[in-house]
Motif scaffolding. Structure first.
Motif, PDB file in Angstrom:
ATOM      1  N   LEU A 104     -14.321 -22.967  -8.198  1.00 54.04           N
ATOM      2  CA  LEU A 104     -15.880 -23.104  -7.946  1.00 54.04           C
ATOM      3  C   LEU A 104     -16.411 -21.626  -7.718  1.00 54.04           C
ATOM      4  CD1 LEU A 104     -18.393 -24.543  -7.906  1.00 54.04           C
ATOM      5  CD2 LEU A 104     -17.834 -25.702  -5.625  1.00 54.04           C
ATOM      6  N   SER A 105     -15.625 -20.973  -6.733  1.00 58.31           N
ATOM      7  CA  SER A 105     -16.287 -19.766  -6.175  1.00 58.31           C
ATOM      8  C   SER A 105     -16.575 -18.794  -7.252  1.00 58.31           C
ATOM      9  CB  SER A 105     -15.223 -19.117  -5.028  1.00 58.31           C
ATOM     10  OG  SER A 105     -15.191 -20.045  -3.991  1.00 58.31           O
ATOM     11  N   GLU A 106     -15.415 -18.830  -8.141  1.00 56.13           N
ATOM     12  CA  GLU A 106     -15.479 -17.967  -9.486  1.00 56.13           C
ATOM     13  C   GLU A 106     -16.469 -18.313 -10.144  1.00 56.13           C
ATOM     14  OE1 GLU A 106     -12.715 -16.589 -13.267  1.00 56.13           O
ATOM     15  OE2 GLU A 106     -11.671 -17.474 -11.596  1.00 56.13           O
ATOM     16  N   SER A 107     -16.834 -19.779 -10.435  1.00 58.63           N
ATOM     17  CA  SER A 107     -17.878 -20.152 -11.138  1.00 58.63           C
ATOM     18  C   SER A 107     -19.146 -19.870 -10.720  1.00 58.63           C
ATOM     19  CB  SER A 107     -17.760 -21.802 -11.300  1.00 58.63           C
ATOM     20  OG  SER A 107     -18.626 -22.069 -12.282  1.00 58.63           O
ATOM     21  N   LEU A 108     -19.488 -19.870  -9.517  1.00 59.13           N
ATOM     22  CA  LEU A 108     -20.536 -19.350  -8.703  1.00 59.13           C
ATOM     23  C   LEU A 108     -21.192 -17.978  -9.348  1.00 59.13           C
ATOM     24  CD1 LEU A 108     -20.499 -21.628  -5.423  1.00 59.13           C
ATOM     25  CD2 LEU A 108     -22.113 -21.867  -7.307  1.00 59.13           C
ATOM     26  N   ASN A 109     -19.937 -17.309  -8.876  1.00 58.96           N
ATOM     27  CA  ASN A 109     -20.235 -15.930  -9.347  1.00 58.96           C
ATOM     28  C   ASN A 109     -20.562 -15.600 -10.725  1.00 58.96           C
ATOM     29  OD1 ASN A 109     -20.096 -12.973  -8.334  1.00 58.96           O
ATOM     30  ND2 ASN A 109     -18.325 -12.708  -9.776  1.00 58.96           N
ATOM     31  N   SER A 110     -19.913 -16.228 -11.670  1.00 57.28           N
ATOM     32  CA  SER A 110     -20.316 -16.124 -13.126  1.00 57.28           C
ATOM     33  C   SER A 110     -21.488 -16.570 -13.380  1.00 57.28           C
ATOM     34  CB  SER A 110     -19.267 -16.940 -13.701  1.00 57.28           C
ATOM     35  OG  SER A 110     -19.602 -16.863 -15.109  1.00 57.28           O
ATOM     36  N   PHE A 111     -21.998 -17.677 -12.772  1.00 61.01           N
ATOM     37  CA  PHE A 111     -23.589 -18.306 -12.907  1.00 61.01           C
ATOM     38  C   PHE A 111     -24.189 -17.106 -12.243  1.00 61.01           C
ATOM     39  CE2 PHE A 111     -23.553 -23.056 -14.090  1.00 61.01           C
ATOM     40  CZ  PHE A 111     -22.330 -22.867 -14.674  1.00 61.01           C
ATOM     41  N   TYR A 112     -24.263 -16.567 -11.189  1.00 63.29           N
ATOM     42  CA  TYR A 112     -25.089 -15.847 -10.584  1.00 63.29           C
ATOM     43  C   TYR A 112     -25.373 -14.664 -11.737  1.00 63.29           C
ATOM     44  CZ  TYR A 112     -26.866 -12.004  -7.666  1.00 63.29           C
ATOM     45  OH  TYR A 112     -27.867 -11.222  -7.029  1.00 63.29           O
ATOM     46  N   HIS A 113     -24.444 -13.934 -12.332  1.00 65.61           N
ATOM     47  CA  HIS A 113     -24.440 -13.046 -13.345  1.00 65.61           C
ATOM     48  C   HIS A 113     -25.384 -13.371 -14.659  1.00 65.61           C
ATOM     49  CE1 HIS A 113     -21.655 -11.135 -10.459  1.00 65.61           C
ATOM     50  NE2 HIS A 113     -22.335 -10.033 -10.886  1.00 65.61           N
ATOM     51  N   LYS A 114     -25.361 -14.679 -14.990  1.00 64.36           N
ATOM     52  CA  LYS A 114     -25.952 -15.179 -16.124  1.00 64.36           C
ATOM     53  C   LYS A 114     -27.436 -15.570 -15.627  1.00 64.36           C
ATOM     54  CE  LYS A 114     -21.594 -16.994 -18.144  1.00 64.36           C
ATOM     55  NZ  LYS A 114     -20.794 -18.060 -18.507  1.00 64.36           N
ATOM     56  N   LEU A 115     -27.763 -15.724 -14.312  1.00 62.79           N
ATOM     57  CA  LEU A 115     -29.145 -16.215 -14.087  1.00 62.79           C
ATOM     58  C   LEU A 115     -30.147 -15.533 -14.926  1.00 62.79           C
ATOM     59  CD1 LEU A 115     -29.079 -16.872 -10.376  1.00 62.79           C
ATOM     60  CD2 LEU A 115     -29.377 -18.303 -12.101  1.00 62.79           C
ATOM     61  N   PRO A 116     -30.367 -13.971 -15.266  1.00 60.65           N
ATOM     62  CA  PRO A 116     -31.247 -13.526 -15.977  1.00 60.65           C
ATOM     63  C   PRO A 116     -31.703 -13.816 -17.489  1.00 60.65           C
ATOM     64  CG  PRO A 116     -30.032 -11.714 -14.711  1.00 60.65           C
ATOM     65  CD  PRO A 116     -29.241 -13.276 -14.740  1.00 60.65           C
ATOM     66  N   LEU A 117     -30.625 -14.785 -18.036  1.00 62.86           N
ATOM     67  CA  LEU A 117     -30.650 -15.508 -19.120  1.00 62.86           C
ATOM     68  C   LEU A 117     -31.269 -16.720 -19.395  1.00 62.86           C
ATOM     69  CD1 LEU A 117     -26.740 -14.976 -20.237  1.00 62.86           C
ATOM     70  CD2 LEU A 117     -28.669 -13.457 -20.813  1.00 62.86           C
ATOM     71  N   ILE A 118     -31.868 -17.255 -18.155  1.00 63.49           N
ATOM     72  CA  ILE A 118     -32.338 -18.177 -18.046  1.00 63.49           C
ATOM     73  C   ILE A 118     -34.007 -17.923 -18.028  1.00 63.49           C
ATOM     74  CG2 ILE A 118     -33.251 -20.591 -16.741  1.00 63.49           C
ATOM     75  CD1 ILE A 118     -30.374 -20.552 -15.543  1.00 63.49           C
ATOM     76  N   ASP A 119     -34.582 -18.160 -19.133  1.00 62.20           N
ATOM     77  CA  ASP A 119     -36.250 -17.624 -19.379  1.00 62.20           C
ATOM     78  C   ASP A 119     -36.904 -18.962 -19.652  1.00 62.20           C
ATOM     79  OD1 ASP A 119     -38.174 -16.000 -19.762  1.00 62.20           O
ATOM     80  OD2 ASP A 119     -37.908 -15.777 -21.872  1.00 62.20           O
ATOM     81  N   ASP A 120     -36.960 -19.722 -18.639  1.00 61.00           N
ATOM     82  CA  ASP A 120     -37.844 -21.081 -18.594  1.00 61.00           C
ATOM     83  C   ASP A 120     -38.409 -21.115 -17.218  1.00 61.00           C
ATOM     84  OD1 ASP A 120     -38.858 -23.651 -18.716  1.00 61.00           O
ATOM     85  OD2 ASP A 120     -37.427 -24.008 -20.217  1.00 61.00           O
ATOM     86  N   ASP A 121     -39.585 -20.916 -17.172  1.00 68.82           N
ATOM     87  CA  ASP A 121     -40.483 -21.059 -15.893  1.00 68.82           C
ATOM     88  C   ASP A 121     -40.470 -22.443 -15.389  1.00 68.82           C
ATOM     89  OD1 ASP A 121     -41.293 -18.328 -15.983  1.00 68.82           O
ATOM     90  OD2 ASP A 121     -43.502 -19.000 -16.834  1.00 68.82           O
ATOM     91  N   ARG A 122     -40.292 -23.583 -16.033  1.00 65.95           N
ATOM     92  CA  ARG A 122     -40.109 -24.836 -15.401  1.00 65.95           C
ATOM     93  C   ARG A 122     -38.754 -25.084 -14.782  1.00 65.95           C
ATOM     94  NH1 ARG A 122     -40.161 -28.106 -20.652  1.00 65.95           N
ATOM     95  NH2 ARG A 122     -38.729 -26.411 -21.197  1.00 65.95           N
ATOM     96  N   LEU A 123     -37.774 -24.563 -15.331  1.00 62.44           N
ATOM     97  CA  LEU A 123     -36.376 -24.449 -14.812  1.00 62.44           C
ATOM     98  C   LEU A 123     -36.338 -23.677 -13.474  1.00 62.44           C
ATOM     99  CD1 LEU A 123     -33.918 -24.757 -17.800  1.00 62.44           C
ATOM    100  CD2 LEU A 123     -34.793 -26.508 -16.320  1.00 62.44           C
ATOM    101  N   GLY A 124     -36.963 -22.351 -13.667  1.00 64.45           N
ATOM    102  CA  GLY A 124     -36.901 -21.438 -12.803  1.00 64.45           C
ATOM    103  C   GLY A 124     -37.256 -21.692 -11.386  1.00 64.45           C
ATOM    104  N   ASP A 125     -38.740 -22.571 -11.552  1.00 59.74           N
ATOM    105  CA  ASP A 125     -39.230 -22.929 -10.240  1.00 59.74           C
ATOM    106  C   ASP A 125     -38.526 -24.205  -9.536  1.00 59.74           C
ATOM    107  OD1 ASP A 125     -41.509 -21.285 -10.705  1.00 59.74           O
ATOM    108  OD2 ASP A 125     -42.647 -22.988 -11.606  1.00 59.74           O
TER     109      ASP A 125
END
Length: 466
Positions: free
Chosen positions: A235-256
């Motif tokens: 889970l720690s490794e996965s959270l780190n991976s998700f953090y680096h992929k956050l910029p790929l989420i380009d949807d204001d609805r999800l972002g908020d």
């Protein structure tokens, strides 16, 4: 996105064609969900899981030992009370294959991934999420029987198998002597797993298991230590991976939604006050002394002393007053009377009237704003000269202690509350403040909203009808 006044919608749930993902109550969440879901269900799954994880946290903070019967009863009761029965189903260790069972596991699986997106954003959020998810894993695993545990191990390709009856018989004396908390009878009735000792170092370091030829002989009840270590690492490794992929989420609805999920309120919704008789401004000084939480009491005292509050203080206290039952007309009268002690009426109308009308949705976007919940107040910033915020977080320790003494709390009560406050348990500190100012009476639940505190206090003050 405001999720405080959301309404549950009925969803037509289509079980994924990849239903093999959901064949066991306990999972390492290794496979990314492959379904498409709509935004409404996305939000509901996320809020429900946050609520569930908070319930786990609160049960521990109430003083119950984790996984004790009292702890489990408290968790189940709160889950049922808050319409989260799908998580109760997963606590029971049934591993059923009915549609409801599969839907519960599906919700558990998808919501885990949603929260990883929300909680990977900072070290503090990751730490909180990791701790709660480990608690949830332990809760589910503790309910599993031998057959279900073997199925889980097979699902995850873990080469742990119970030792044979013959081997256990040969090692009966060694297992009895070396396994902490295990009697000879317990050794006979319990399954033991042969695990590489490096995978259960906490048990080895505490001398809780028998070692032989590089293997630890772990009773079924302690196998979770090894599994938790694997889950934590993954889970720690996965959270780190998700953090680096956050910029790929380009949807204001999800972002908020994802950015504000940790601040989301999961309790009762408070808008207009439920007090049918209404609130008289002349009673507010009395209410502040006896029925207000410390945050609102401080705002009221600051207003009375200075005849003014800065913007955030006006907003937070104004919405609180609106929700306890102060009518629109009396609301404006109250603020006008206070502010015009240091300014003329024209100044009030020009600089402040619009702001107070805005809180009632009379101007601007015409939004009926909800009062601030505890998490929103706790996570907010407090600048110089401002009076809002959570006293248990934002006050200097010396100021908080002097206030508690000033309000008549005993030395033991002050020390108990200060210990919780300095430990970062701000809402539990507020709950203890409630108890010590109400002759030991407890609120309906851990305090998570200033208006909950007020309502619970007012109910205690009402005469009991025989």
């Amino acid at each position: 996105m405001d999720t405080t006044a959301r309404r549950r919608r009925a969803h037509t749930v289509v079980v994924s064609p990849h239903s093999e993902l959901y064949n066991h109550d306990v999972t390492f969440y290794k496979v990314f969900p492959l379904e498409t879901i709509n935004l409404t269900e996305f939000e509901e799954l996320a809020i429900d899981r946050v609520h569930m994880l908070r319930i786990l946290e609160q049960a521990t903070l109430k003083g119950f030992k984790m996984l004790s019967d009292e702890w489990k009863h408290c968790v189940r009761e709160d889950l049922v009370k808050n319409n989260l029965k799908k998580y109760v189903r997963l606590m029971n260790g049934i591993n059923g294959q009915s549609e409801l069972d599969i839907q519960a596991r599906r919700a558990d699986h998808i919501s885990h991934y949603i929260l990883k997106l929300a909680y990977c954003r900072s070290e503090d959020l990751r730490r909180w999420f990791l701790t709660r998810e480990l608690e949830w894993f332990r809760t589910k695993f503790s309910a599993q029987n031998s057959q279900a545990i073997l199925k889980f191990l097979n699902n995850n390709n873990l080469n742990y198998t119970p030792i044979s009856l013959q081997e256990k018989s040969e090692l009966q004396e060694e297992l009895t002597v070396s396994t902490i908390g295990m009697s000879a009878e317990g050794v006979t009735t319990s399954d033991f797993y042969k695990v590489p000792f490096l995978e259960v170092l906490p048990l080895v370091s505490n001398r809780k298991v028998y070692l032989k030829d590089g293997y630890a002989y772990v009773p079924m009840k302690d196998l979770v230590v090894c599994l938790l270590s694997k889950f934590r690492s993954a889970l720690s490794e996965s959270l780190n991976s998700f953090y680096h992929k956050l910029p790929l989420i380009d949807d204001d609805r999800l972002g908020d939604l994802l950015c504000n999920l940790h601040l989301s309120y999961t309790g009762k919704s408070y808008t207009l006050g439920a007090n049918k008789e209404g609130v008289n401004p002349a009673d507010l000084d009395h209410y502040a002394r006896t029925h207000y939480p410390l945050c609102m009491k401080h705002l009221h005292e600051a207003l009375r002393a200075n005849h003014h509050l800065k913007h955030n203080g006006r907003l937070i206290y104004g919405l609180f007053l609106k929700a306890i039952g102060l009518s629109y007309e009396l609301f404006l009268e109250f603020w006008r009377e206070e502010f015009t002690r240091i300014m003329d009426n024209d100044k009030f109308n020009k600089s402040y009237l619009y702001n107070f009308n805005h809180q009632w949705g009379k101007v601007g976007r015409m939004v009926d704003y909800s009062p601030y919940n505890c998490m929103k107040i706790i996570m907010g910033n407090v600048g110089p000269g401002e009076s809002h915020g959570c006293p248990f977080k934002h006050f200097e320790a010396s100021l908080l202690k002097s206030k508690l003494v000033e309000y008549g709390l005993s030395a033991d009560a002050v020390n108990e509350i200060m210990s919780l406050s300095t430990g970062g348990h701000y809402q539990l500190a507020c709950t203890k403040y409630f108890e010590h100012t109400h002759a030991g009476a407890q609120p309906s639940n851990t305090i998570n909203h200033p208006n909950q505190y007020f309502d619970d206090s007012m109910k205690l003050a009402k005469p009991k009808v025989n």
